[in-house]
Design a protein around this motif. Structure first.
Motif, PDB file in Angstrom:
ATOM      1  N   GLY A 194       1.004  -1.150  -0.141  1.00 56.17           N
ATOM      2  CA  GLY A 194       0.030   0.013  -0.157  1.00 56.17           C
ATOM      3  C   GLY A 194       0.768   1.213   0.134  1.00 56.17           C
ATOM      4  O   GLY A 194       0.619   2.292  -0.722  1.00 56.17           O
ATOM      5  N   GLN A 195       1.927   1.330   0.686  1.00 57.49           N
ATOM      6  CA  GLN A 195       2.710   2.410   0.754  1.00 57.49           C
ATOM      7  C   GLN A 195       3.454   2.787  -0.611  1.00 57.49           C
ATOM      8  O   GLN A 195       3.665   3.788  -0.819  1.00 57.49           O
ATOM      9  CB  GLN A 195       3.750   2.181   1.852  1.00 57.49           C
ATOM     10  N   ALA A 196       4.029   1.377  -1.011  1.00 59.36           N
ATOM     11  CA  ALA A 196       4.453   1.716  -2.347  1.00 59.36           C
ATOM     12  C   ALA A 196       3.636   2.202  -3.519  1.00 59.36           C
ATOM     13  O   ALA A 196       4.264   3.083  -4.192  1.00 59.36           O
ATOM     14  CB  ALA A 196       5.170   0.191  -2.869  1.00 59.36           C
ATOM     15  N   PHE A 197       2.438   1.746  -3.423  1.00 57.03           N
ATOM     16  CA  PHE A 197       1.495   2.349  -4.619  1.00 57.03           C
ATOM     17  C   PHE A 197       1.345   3.784  -4.321  1.00 57.03           C
ATOM     18  O   PHE A 197       1.180   4.697  -5.180  1.00 57.03           O
ATOM     19  CB  PHE A 197       0.423   1.619  -4.644  1.00 57.03           C
ATOM     20  N   ALA A 198       1.024   4.109  -2.845  1.00 53.83           N
ATOM     21  CA  ALA A 198       0.690   5.769  -2.672  1.00 53.83           C
ATOM     22  C   ALA A 198       1.815   6.550  -2.957  1.00 53.83           C
ATOM     23  O   ALA A 198       1.588   7.602  -3.673  1.00 53.83           O
ATOM     24  CB  ALA A 198       0.578   5.768  -1.103  1.00 53.83           C
ATOM     25  N   GLN A 199       3.176   5.819  -2.833  1.00 55.20           N
ATOM     26  CA  GLN A 199       4.211   6.934  -3.072  1.00 55.20           C
ATOM     27  C   GLN A 199       4.322   7.121  -4.666  1.00 55.20           C
ATOM     28  O   GLN A 199       4.689   8.183  -5.099  1.00 55.20           O
ATOM     29  CB  GLN A 199       5.444   6.257  -2.591  1.00 55.20           C
ATOM     30  N   HIS A 200       4.091   5.872  -5.215  1.00 51.84           N
ATOM     31  CA  HIS A 200       4.133   5.933  -6.876  1.00 51.84           C
ATOM     32  C   HIS A 200       3.001   6.757  -7.385  1.00 51.84           C
ATOM     33  O   HIS A 200       3.387   7.588  -8.136  1.00 51.84           O
ATOM     34  CB  HIS A 200       4.065   4.592  -7.423  1.00 51.84           C
ATOM     35  N   VAL A 202       1.360   9.412  -6.144  1.00 48.20           N
ATOM     36  CA  VAL A 202       1.813  10.794  -5.862  1.00 48.20           C
ATOM     37  C   VAL A 202       2.715  11.138  -6.853  1.00 48.20           C
ATOM     38  O   VAL A 202       2.394  12.423  -7.405  1.00 48.20           O
ATOM     39  CB  VAL A 202       2.559  10.940  -4.453  1.00 48.20           C
ATOM     40  N   ARG A 203       3.666  10.453  -7.391  1.00 45.48           N
ATOM     41  CA  ARG A 203       4.515  10.793  -8.424  1.00 45.48           C
ATOM     42  C   ARG A 203       3.898  10.977  -9.667  1.00 45.48           C
ATOM     43  O   ARG A 203       4.284  11.917 -10.325  1.00 45.48           O
ATOM     44  CB  ARG A 203       5.639   9.897  -8.322  1.00 45.48           C
ATOM     45  N   VAL A 204       3.153  10.084  -9.939  1.00 40.40           N
ATOM     46  CA  VAL A 204       2.242  10.085 -11.155  1.00 40.40           C
ATOM     47  C   VAL A 204       1.194  10.921 -11.317  1.00 40.40           C
ATOM     48  O   VAL A 204       1.032  11.600 -12.295  1.00 40.40           O
ATOM     49  CB  VAL A 204       1.983   8.663 -11.576  1.00 40.40           C
ATOM     50  N   TYR A 205       0.461  10.923 -10.359  1.00 42.60           N
ATOM     51  CA  TYR A 205      -0.941  11.397 -10.374  1.00 42.60           C
ATOM     52  C   TYR A 205      -1.112  12.828  -9.433  1.00 42.60           C
ATOM     53  O   TYR A 205      -2.041  13.553  -9.583  1.00 42.60           O
ATOM     54  CB  TYR A 205      -2.015  10.547  -9.848  1.00 42.60           C
ATOM     55  N   ALA A 208      -2.144  10.568  -3.776  1.00 38.92           N
ATOM     56  CA  ALA A 208      -2.076   8.846  -3.212  1.00 38.92           C
ATOM     57  C   ALA A 208      -3.268   7.983  -3.760  1.00 38.92           C
ATOM     58  O   ALA A 208      -3.546   6.934  -3.475  1.00 38.92           O
ATOM     59  CB  ALA A 208      -1.526   8.840  -1.739  1.00 38.92           C
ATOM     60  N   THR A 209      -4.409   8.994  -3.856  1.00 38.72           N
ATOM     61  CA  THR A 209      -5.667   8.176  -4.291  1.00 38.72           C
ATOM     62  C   THR A 209      -6.298   8.675  -5.494  1.00 38.72           C
ATOM     63  O   THR A 209      -7.227   9.240  -5.529  1.00 38.72           O
ATOM     64  CB  THR A 209      -6.754   8.589  -3.078  1.00 38.72           C
ATOM     65  N   PRO A 210      -5.511   8.087  -6.673  1.00 41.47           N
ATOM     66  CA  PRO A 210      -5.831   8.474  -7.923  1.00 41.47           C
ATOM     67  C   PRO A 210      -7.591   8.020  -7.938  1.00 41.47           C
ATOM     68  O   PRO A 210      -8.008   6.883  -7.439  1.00 41.47           O
ATOM     69  CB  PRO A 210      -5.283   7.633  -8.798  1.00 41.47           C
TER      70      PRO A 210
END
Length: 217
Positions: A194-200, A202-205, A208-210
């Protein structure tokens, strides 16, 4: 399977707007978006290769005429999706270098076509192929497909990819999937995905909640 499908619907569905939102000449932002597209492409390619190797041949052998008709559709759609993905890869390679709005628009259009093809394919697969898979494919065979699909995934991407899939997953399903993983990786996946996706994200979208697809299974 539903977790993976939700991820593909979301990430590829959001991709055209991501690309079109990159300002002309912003090479750092273009690199971030293009790297994200590469990651999603890698996961989709492994996903389809696993089905082509482990599922469709067994369904043809075990499922009779009904399965043969469905497999033919699945294989034809995989080929069409791969052709669309070839165009996306080619255009992304150009846009990553030029960061030109015209190249970005062309890439966005190609991603839109890919998203449409994929949406049709996933809907048919869920309605027609998954009931046959549940009937004719054993848990051990499914497990081998999953294991082989993740064999050449970079370790640093493992938690991120699972986090991308689990983002819209039913919590009970997520727990069941983690419980079926090798014991040595369960703690890291459970704690870090969950943390890895949230950080990713934030960078992409920028958040943390696209946006979610709204499909939760």
């Amino acid at each position: 399977m539903y977790m993976a499908h939700s991820m593909f619907r979301r990430e590829i569905g959001l991709a055209p707007a991501l690309v079109r939102g990159v300002a002309s000449g912003d090479t750092e932002r273009a690199r971030t978006v293009a790297d994200h597209l590469d990651l999603v492409d890698t996961v989709l390619r492994h996903h389809h290769q696993g089905e082509d190797v482990h599922l469709w041949p067994r369904l043809l052998t075990r499922g009779g005429p009904e399965a043969a008709a469905v497999v033919r559709v699945m294989e034809d759609q995989h080929e069409a999706i791969e052709r669309a993905n070839d165009e996306v890869r080619d255009r992304a390679a150009i846009w990553r270098v030029t960061v030109d709005p015209a190249d970005g628009a062309a890439l966005g259009d190609a991603l839109g076509r890919l998203s449409d093809l994929l949406a049709d394919h996933l809907a048919i697969e869920e309605d027609q192929a998954l009931p046959l898979i549940e009937k004719h494919i054993t848990a051990a065979e499914w497990g081998r497909m999953v294991a082989e699909g993740g064999a050449d995934v970079a370790p640093e991407h493992m938690a991120l990819i699972f986090g991308m899939m689990a983002y819209e997953g039913d919590p009970d399903t997520v727990r069941d999937v983690v419980a079926g993983m090798p014991p040595e990786i369960r703690p890291a996946i459970a704690d870090l995905a969950g943390q890895a996706f949230a950080q990713h994200a934030v960078r992409v979208y920028g958040t943390a909640t696209p946006p979610r697809t709204g499909v939760r299974r």
